[in-house]
Scaffold this active site. Structure first.
Site, short mmCIF file in Angstrom:
data_model
loop_
_atom_site.label_atom_id
_atom_site.label_comp_id
_atom_site.label_asym_id
_atom_site.label_seq_id
_atom_site.Cartn_x
_atom_site.Cartn_y
_atom_site.Cartn_z
N SER A 263 0.83 -1.20 0.00
CA SER A 263 0.00 0.00 0.00
C SER A 263 0.88 1.27 0.00
O SER A 263 1.66 1.45 -0.90
CB SER A 263 -0.93 -0.08 1.22
OG SER A 263 -1.70 1.06 1.37
N ASP A 437 -9.27 -5.19 -4.87
CA ASP A 437 -8.62 -4.23 -3.97
C ASP A 437 -9.29 -2.85 -4.08
O ASP A 437 -9.33 -2.26 -5.15
CB ASP A 437 -7.15 -4.14 -4.38
CG ASP A 437 -6.31 -3.41 -3.35
OD1 ASP A 437 -6.84 -2.51 -2.68
OD2 ASP A 437 -5.12 -3.75 -3.23
N HIS A 468 -7.48 -5.30 0.00
CA HIS A 468 -6.24 -4.60 0.32
C HIS A 468 -5.47 -5.20 1.50
O HIS A 468 -4.25 -5.35 1.44
CB HIS A 468 -6.58 -3.13 0.61
CG HIS A 468 -5.44 -2.19 0.42
ND1 HIS A 468 -4.86 -1.96 -0.81
CD2 HIS A 468 -4.77 -1.44 1.29
CE1 HIS A 468 -3.89 -1.09 -0.67
NE2 HIS A 468 -3.80 -0.76 0.59
#
Ligand SMILES: *[C@@H]1O[C@H](CO)[C@@H](O)[C@H](O)[C@H]1NC(C)=O
Ligand SMILES: *[C@@H]1O[C@H](CO)[C@@H](O)[C@H](O)[C@H]1NC(C)=O
Ligand SMILES: *[C@@H]1O[C@H](CO)[C@@H](O)[C@H](O)[C@H]1NC(C)=O
Ligand SMILES: *[C@@H]1O[C@H](CO)[C@@H](O)[C@H](O)[C@H]1NC(C)=O
Length: 507
Positions: A263, A437, A468
């Site tokens: 991320s 995601d 995610h």
């Protein structure tokens, strides 16, 4: 009308609490009124409950009727778009009423009932590492701009007789609201840090400024805006170079570091490599889990803030100017409604990490929830969230923080913020993503992939609902993702030389 029962109630309370009431008031009347009292008490109580319920229903009706209009158009609209409309409606209302309204219907803060029998819940990252039988080290470094960061490290695997740190080196960087704990909480054979250690890597775990382990500065107090005045840009410009340089000092300048980011951990890598380009030669390869650079197709509720991202003052007021706090009323509101739609557990719904990143029931091991909630959210600046919200609004541009034309001119010498020039990235990079995601969808990852000079691989997790945070904690993450990652790390030894040669030829 409402005043009548209330006045009566007050009168009765006065009569009842008055010491001499028995003497001057006729006894039969007292008895009658006592009976009435309980009725009135019930009435008021009931009324009180109704007023609150009425208020909640009112808000809900408003939303439902809004949804009713849309439902005919798209019966199977997904929860995130329903959620988006709910939020839009609500935030406009809040804006009109100067935002205090958020506090009035946000639910109370609930604490997840943690089992005190489980000692791991309150453990820090190094304690968890040691608890699972691995050697644990902590290293403190100071960045050029004075932030004090703590890195954690697992130098070699457990039960080994050779106690020297492994030569193969990997640096793991957490995402937004995360910390080094993200990589260890699920334990041996499940958590990536342990899997890498078992595979013969010296594992370093970064902690970005502002999180649980890096919430300190040589001169700034942590409750000042001055401390929290940073976004992922500063993390990429100061934290990452300090961390990478430190590992090289520790292990020798010829060490080749494999970088694995999740991320925001990928965003900072892209920002670093496109600005301080020497790090393209320093690192061995980059492995981006749930890569976030372009954000045109984000489905996370964070996109709901995008509309307001040109009004920085307003967003700061809405979210709190300094640290993005988990119990922020806005977040509680967001999560409450996300959860009504999705029927998630309350504890999940109240956690900013799950609210912003989504939750995948099937891949989530509920046993681990108390432990995970003990570690996330680990802290981030509101300015970072605003920066991401800007990326969403400026669809198609991956750029530095936008202060508005005037301040941009002072800060950058031009009215728009500089873009990160991705064509300056020459490091071999693999992108590992998932189509469900919320933050790194297929379109955005593809757009990033075609801009990479030395793409290693574009891997899509073969599981429809993978989201995610499944990259960190999914029950099947080892099978679906980490095996592939280990293979890529091995492969890279062969192919990255070829890639480096070819990139040199291009230069
Ligand atoms: C490592 O040693 C511990 C006890 O020292 C033992 O419980 C564990 O099973 C061993 N693990 C491996 C992978 O050999
Ligand atoms: C915040 O950071 C920016 C960019 O580094 C700087 O221009 C500005 O003066 C800082 N503001 C405060 C209040 O520290
Ligand atoms: C869930 O986590 C617990 C605690 O670490 C573990 O014992 C259990 O095997 C896990 N369940 C699954 C399905 O992975
Ligand atoms: C981006 O970097 C490439 C390679 O260094 C360069 O040729 C190009 O002009 C840059 N683009 C911009 C907009 O600065």
């Amino acid at each position: 009308m409402k005043l009548v029962p209330i006045a009566l109630f007050i009168l009765i309370v006065i009569i009842q609490t008055s010491e001499c009431s028995q003497n001057w008031f006729p006894q039969n009347l007292v008895t009658t009124i006592r009976k009435e009292t309980s009725l009135i008490k019930d009435y008021v109580k009931e009324k009180g409950r109704n007023i609150k319920q009425f208020y909640i229903d009112n808000v809900r009706n408003k939303i439902t009727s809004y949804l009713g209009l849309q439902r005919q158009e798209s019966e199977d609209e997904d929860s995130s778009s329903r959620f988006k409309r709910k939020f839009k409606d609500y935030i406009e209302d809040a804006q009109a009423k100067d935002y205090m309204v958020f506090d009035s219907i946000a639910p109370e803060v609930h604490k997840y009932p943690c089992s005190k029998d489980d000692p791991t819940i309150e453990m820090t990252t190094p304690q968890l590492i040691a608890f699972y039988g691995y050697q644990s080290e902590s290293h403190t470094i100071v960045t050029e701009d004075g932030y004090i960061l703590t890195m954690h490290r697992i130098p070699h695997t457990r039960n080994t007789t050779d106690l020297r740190p492994y030569r193969k080196t990997v640096l793991l960087h957490h995402g937004l609201l995360g910390s080094s704990a993200d990589w260890v909480v699920t334990g041996p054979n499940k958590a990536l840090a342990f899997i890498l250690s078992d595979a013969g890597y010296d594992v370093w775990l970064a902690n970005a400024r502002g999180n649980t382990y890096s919430k300190a500065h040589v001169s700034k107090k942590i409750d000042t805006y001055s401390f929290w005045n940073f976004t992922f840009h500063e993390i990429s410009q100061y934290d990452l170079p300090a961390i990478i340089d430190y590992i090289m000092q520790n292990k020798g300048w010829d060490v080749k570091i494999n970088y694995i980011g999740h991320s925001m951990g990928t965003t900072v890598l892209f920002a670093l490599l496109s600005t301080k380009t020497q790090y393209n030669k320093v690192l061995r390869a980059g492995y981006a889990l749930a890569p976030v650079a372009y954000m045109s197709h984000v489905r996370s509720p964070i996109r709901l803030l995008a509309k307001f991202s040109d009004n920085i003052a307003y967003l700061m007021k809405l979210l709190g100017a300094n640290e993005f706090l988990p119990h922020n009323a806005v977040l509680r509101w967001l999560s409450k409604h996300a959860c009504e739609i999705n029927h998630y557990e309350e504890a999940i719904c109240e956690n900013s990490m799950f609210v912003l990143c989504g939750h995948d029931d099937k891949q989530f091991n509920k046993t681990l929830l108390p432990l995970i909630l003990g570690h996330v959210p680990a802290g981030a600046s509101t300015k970072t969230l605003v920066h991401y919200a800007q990326e969403i609004r400026n669809a198609g541009r991956f750029q530095q923080f936008d202060y508005g034309p005037e301040v941009n001119f002072v800060t950058y010498g031009m009215p728009t913020p500089p873009e990160y020039n991705l064509s300056r990235i020459t490091l071999p990079i693999a992108l590992l993503s998932a189509d469900n995601d919320w933050l790194a969808g297929a379109e955005d990852v593809n757009k990033l992939y075609v801009r990479l000079k030395n793409p290693l691989e574009r891997y899509v997790v073969p599981y429809k609902d993978f989201n995610h945070i499944d990259f960190l904690w999914a029950i099947d993450a080892p099978k679906l993702l980490y095996n592939k990652l280990l293979q890529l790390l091995d492969d890279g030894i062969v192919t990255s030389n070829v890639d480096l040669v070819s990139s040199n030829e291009i230069n």
